[in-house]
Scaffold this active site. Sequence first.
Site, PDB file in Angstrom:
ATOM      1  N   GLN A 102       0.417  -1.588   0.211  1.00 55.43           N
ATOM      2  CA  GLN A 102      -0.030   0.088   0.297  1.00 55.43           C
ATOM      3  C   GLN A 102       1.021   1.390  -0.057  1.00 55.43           C
ATOM      4  O   GLN A 102       1.636   1.354   0.993  1.00 55.43           O
ATOM      5  CB  GLN A 102      -0.787   0.061   1.086  1.00 55.43           C
ATOM      6  CG  GLN A 102      -1.867   1.010   1.391  1.00 55.43           C
ATOM      7  CD  GLN A 102      -2.559   1.066   2.582  1.00 55.43           C
ATOM      8  OE1 GLN A 102      -1.901   1.467   3.562  1.00 55.43           O
ATOM      9  NE2 GLN A 102      -4.265   0.946   2.244  1.00 55.43           N
ATOM     10  N   TYR A 184      -5.390  10.877   4.980  1.00 49.53           N
ATOM     11  CA  TYR A 184      -4.669  10.728   3.872  1.00 49.53           C
ATOM     12  C   TYR A 184      -4.441  11.559   2.979  1.00 49.53           C
ATOM     13  O   TYR A 184      -5.562  12.315   2.712  1.00 49.53           O
ATOM     14  CB  TYR A 184      -3.585   9.323   4.352  1.00 49.53           C
ATOM     15  CG  TYR A 184      -3.685   9.830   5.588  1.00 49.53           C
ATOM     16  CD1 TYR A 184      -2.706  10.197   6.812  1.00 49.53           C
ATOM     17  CD2 TYR A 184      -3.614   7.425   5.828  1.00 49.53           C
ATOM     18  CE1 TYR A 184      -3.239   8.900   7.937  1.00 49.53           C
ATOM     19  CE2 TYR A 184      -3.974   7.251   7.644  1.00 49.53           C
ATOM     20  CZ  TYR A 184      -3.494   7.835   8.112  1.00 49.53           C
ATOM     21  OH  TYR A 184      -3.389   7.198   9.141  1.00 49.53           O
ATOM     22  N   ARG A 328      -7.178  -6.405  12.665  1.00 50.50           N
ATOM     23  CA  ARG A 328      -6.970  -7.045  14.435  1.00 50.50           C
ATOM     24  C   ARG A 328      -7.087  -8.285  14.242  1.00 50.50           C
ATOM     25  O   ARG A 328      -5.970  -9.649  14.925  1.00 50.50           O
ATOM     26  CB  ARG A 328      -7.669  -6.218  14.918  1.00 50.50           C
ATOM     27  CG  ARG A 328      -7.643  -5.036  15.211  1.00 50.50           C
ATOM     28  CD  ARG A 328      -8.790  -4.147  15.897  1.00 50.50           C
ATOM     29  NE  ARG A 328      -8.594  -2.595  16.403  1.00 50.50           N
ATOM     30  CZ  ARG A 328      -8.613  -1.711  15.288  1.00 50.50           C
ATOM     31  NH1 ARG A 328      -9.000  -1.868  13.915  1.00 50.50           N
ATOM     32  NH2 ARG A 328      -8.162  -0.540  15.590  1.00 50.50           N
TER      33      ARG A 328
END
Length: 358
Positions: A102, A184, A328
């Site tokens: 990424q 972002y 997670r």
Amino acid sequence: MLFAPLTLRSLTIPNRVWMAPMCQYSAATDGPDTGAPDDWHFAHLAARAVGGAGLILTEATAVSPEGRISPADLGLWNDRQQAAFGRITGFLSRHGAVPGIQLAHAGRKASADRPWRGGAPLGTGEGGWPTVAPSPVPFAGGYPVPEELSADGIRGVVADFAAAAERALRAGFQVVEIHGAHGYLIGEFLSPHSNHRTDAYGGPFENRIRFALEVVDAVRAVWPDELPIFFRISATDWLPDGQGWTVDDTVRLAKELLARGVDLLDVSSGGNASGVRIATGPGYQVPFAARVRAETGWTVAAVGQITDPHQAESILTSGQADAVLLGRELLRDPYWPRRAARALDVPPRRPEQYLRAN
């Protein structure tokens, strides 16, 4: 279906249990190895390949030093970083996982401390640096006012994404994902909440998506035609109508990205507006992926509190998504894919060294 292969262009990913990008904030912060993956990153990513994930996406990897979220983020702007990634991609490929990366620029959310140290913005005397954004609007109270990117600055960031994609290919990655989510830089341009420009990169929808499309075009120009490009999007800012990016906007952008050679939309949400309350729960973002898939016919991946094998299987068999990304849950259990295979009565993929563990 969770363990059926998925082919994108000429690349076949062996299953649809994928590892989502998750920052480790563990790279060197100074010296020649700044931003390069080390033994921690190798062990972290290799364990998920041995555990059976079909695609492993690295954490958000900065295309320039000032694009890092924190000084301890990974980057891909020099030869040492490229070589260090090569060791990792070689292992992932040898053990049945597709290596993906990424690529990101943190924009106004850059120059922050590690989360376990509070995550506060860092001043230049603390190892931080000046941040940039589409507009001089800070992310939240206590954040510095970022510098508004000039037209030359925008062109420079676009070139940085292309250069990092070229390095990613040389490092052995087979998938590149452009990070347009979580507040972002690309996401900041998309949303009217953070983009207050009045030039060709601000105002109406067509202008606000311009930077994202320029990044996509630049990456597609250097990325092989036979390999796929992903784009991660925050489907919504979770703000009232008219104040931020919406699911309707996401569907519109998806059609533009598809036309420009992006192969999969990785659908997340949030991150661009501080103090927003989000009602989370199992699979809470899946409906966003499902809507994009239904309205565009495009390949999508769902992410967000996907933890149970039968839940993941249902997301795919019901047509809500084509793959699932686990975050997670894969931190808690690197071998979740093998456990899921057993739960779904599918023979798990395991290394020969572990066959005695049947």
